[in-house]
Design an enzyme around this catalytic site. Structure first.
Site, PDB file in Angstrom:
ATOM      1  N   HIS A   1       0.815  -1.215   0.000  1.00 62.19           N
ATOM      2  CA  HIS A   1       0.000   0.000   0.000  1.00 62.19           C
ATOM      3  C   HIS A   1       0.853   1.271   0.000  1.00 62.19           C
ATOM      4  O   HIS A   1       0.435   2.288  -0.559  1.00 62.19           O
ATOM      5  CB  HIS A   1      -0.965  -0.008   1.185  1.00 62.19           C
ATOM      6  CG  HIS A   1      -2.158  -0.864   0.953  1.00 62.19           C
ATOM      7  ND1 HIS A   1      -3.434  -0.505   1.338  1.00 62.19           N
ATOM      8  CD2 HIS A   1      -2.293  -2.072   0.348  1.00 62.19           C
ATOM      9  CE1 HIS A   1      -4.288  -1.451   0.988  1.00 62.19           C
ATOM     10  NE2 HIS A   1      -3.605  -2.419   0.388  1.00 62.19           N
TER      11      HIS A   1
ATOM     12  N   HIS B   1      -1.784 -12.750  -2.337  1.00 57.55           N
ATOM     13  CA  HIS B   1      -3.009 -13.057  -1.591  1.00 57.55           C
ATOM     14  C   HIS B   1      -2.995 -14.474  -1.031  1.00 57.55           C
ATOM     15  O   HIS B   1      -3.931 -14.876  -0.340  1.00 57.55           O
ATOM     16  CB  HIS B   1      -4.244 -12.874  -2.486  1.00 57.55           C
ATOM     17  CG  HIS B   1      -4.669 -11.454  -2.621  1.00 57.55           C
ATOM     18  ND1 HIS B   1      -5.545 -11.015  -3.592  1.00 57.55           N
ATOM     19  CD2 HIS B   1      -4.339 -10.350  -1.923  1.00 57.55           C
ATOM     20  CE1 HIS B   1      -5.728  -9.717  -3.484  1.00 57.55           C
ATOM     21  NE2 HIS B   1      -5.003  -9.290  -2.470  1.00 57.55           N
ATOM     22  N   THR B   2      -1.934 -15.223  -1.318  1.00 58.17           N
ATOM     23  CA  THR B   2      -1.790 -16.523  -0.678  1.00 58.17           C
ATOM     24  C   THR B   2      -1.594 -16.359   0.830  1.00 58.17           C
ATOM     25  O   THR B   2      -1.829 -17.290   1.601  1.00 58.17           O
ATOM     26  CB  THR B   2      -0.600 -17.299  -1.291  1.00 58.17           C
ATOM     27  OG1 THR B   2      -0.633 -18.643  -0.838  1.00 58.17           O
ATOM     28  CG2 THR B   2       0.730 -16.674  -0.903  1.00 58.17           C
TER      29      THR B   2
ATOM     30  N   ASP C   1       3.112 -19.559  -0.986  1.00 56.18           N
ATOM     31  CA  ASP C   1       3.304 -20.562  -2.032  1.00 56.18           C
ATOM     32  C   ASP C   1       2.408 -20.210  -3.216  1.00 56.18           C
ATOM     33  O   ASP C   1       1.881 -19.096  -3.287  1.00 56.18           O
ATOM     34  CB  ASP C   1       3.011 -21.972  -1.497  1.00 56.18           C
ATOM     35  CG  ASP C   1       1.604 -22.102  -0.912  1.00 56.18           C
ATOM     36  OD1 ASP C   1       0.732 -21.245  -1.231  1.00 56.18           O
ATOM     37  OD2 ASP C   1       1.360 -23.059  -0.155  1.00 56.18           O
TER      38      ASP C   1
END
Length: 255
Positions: free
Chosen positions: A44, A162-163, A186
């Site tokens: 961000h 986003h994992t 991962d």
């Protein structure tokens, strides 16, 4: 808008960077639950960059932008980094936040991302560049990333972050984990994305949008099948994102 002055990187500064890196690594290894929000902090702070206007980017200004709804929850990561800043005061906030993001990926099993120090802190100001809205469509995703100077491969591979972590109702309007192991970096994000809706897992509209375009979908398929390729491309794109608008200064010869 006032421009930040280039930060001098000398031997003492690099020593403090090294110390800060070790401190962050120790903190995150003992408190991995903070890794996702720390990585979000790095994203961000960098994500406000405007390649045409040459404004925004990884300049530490996010600590002044907590009223932006897109930054809900980020204060947790800023507070996490403050003890490191107090211990290594010469390290700029801009470097600290990007260094923390790099380490967050590493300690959760992701690739090693090269880090170059020297980002200057922006003057006390707020950056105005819009951040991705998880409810956005494909056009929204491309508009945001293209404005930053990133390309289609960057869009897909960086979405793979986003994992890590989970969605929170007060931050994104969604609630639940984004992957089956929210503290492991991962390629499962891409594996799950190709499988469609999965009970118990959150998939943002911006995630699903990656399957709507043949170019983006091809990268999703590549990363779902080959984690090594994902890691290699991710390290490149993360470094690129963390240096948007940043021109690394040369280390003085006598440093």
């Amino acid at each position: 808008m006032a421009q930040a002055q280039l930060h001098i990187v000398d031997a003492e500064y690099l020593k403090q960077i090294e110390g800060a890196c070790k401190e962050i690594r120790n903190l995150l290894q003992n408190n991995k639950q903070f890794a996702p929000i720390v990585l979000r902090l790095a994203f961000h702070d960098a994500g406000t960059y405007d390649a045409k206007a040459k404004t925004g980017g990884p300049n530490g200004s996010i600590r002044n932008e907590l009223s932006n709804p897109a930054n809900n929850g980020i204060k947790t990561a800023i507070d996490f980094c403050e003890p490191v800043k107090a211990k290594y005061p010469k390290v700029t906030y801009a470097d600290l936040y990007q260094l923390a993001g790099v380490v967050a990926v590493e300690v959760t099993g992701g690739p090693i991302i090269p880090f170059v120090a020297g980002r200057p802190d922006a003057p006390d100001q707020q950056d105005s560049g819009a951040l991705p809205n998880p409810n956005g469509d494909l056009k929204h995703v491309r508009d945001i990333f293209y404005r930053m100077g990133l390309n289609d491969r960057d869009i897909v591979v960086l979405s793979g972050a986003h994992t890590l972590g989970r969605a929170h109702k007060d931050r994104s309007g969604f609630d639940g984990p984004l992957s089956k192991d929210p503290l492991k970096f991962d390629n499962s994000y891409f594996v799950e994305l190709r499988m469609g809706d999965t009970p118990g897992l959150v998939k943002f509209p911006t995630d699903k949008a990656l399957l709507e375009d043949p170019i983006l979908r091809r990268y999703v398929q590549i990363y779902a099948k080959d984690e090594k390729v994902f890691f290699a491309h991710y390290a490149q794109s993360h470094k690129k994102m963390s240096e948007l608008g940043f021109h690394p200064p040369r280390c003085p010869k006598n440093a």
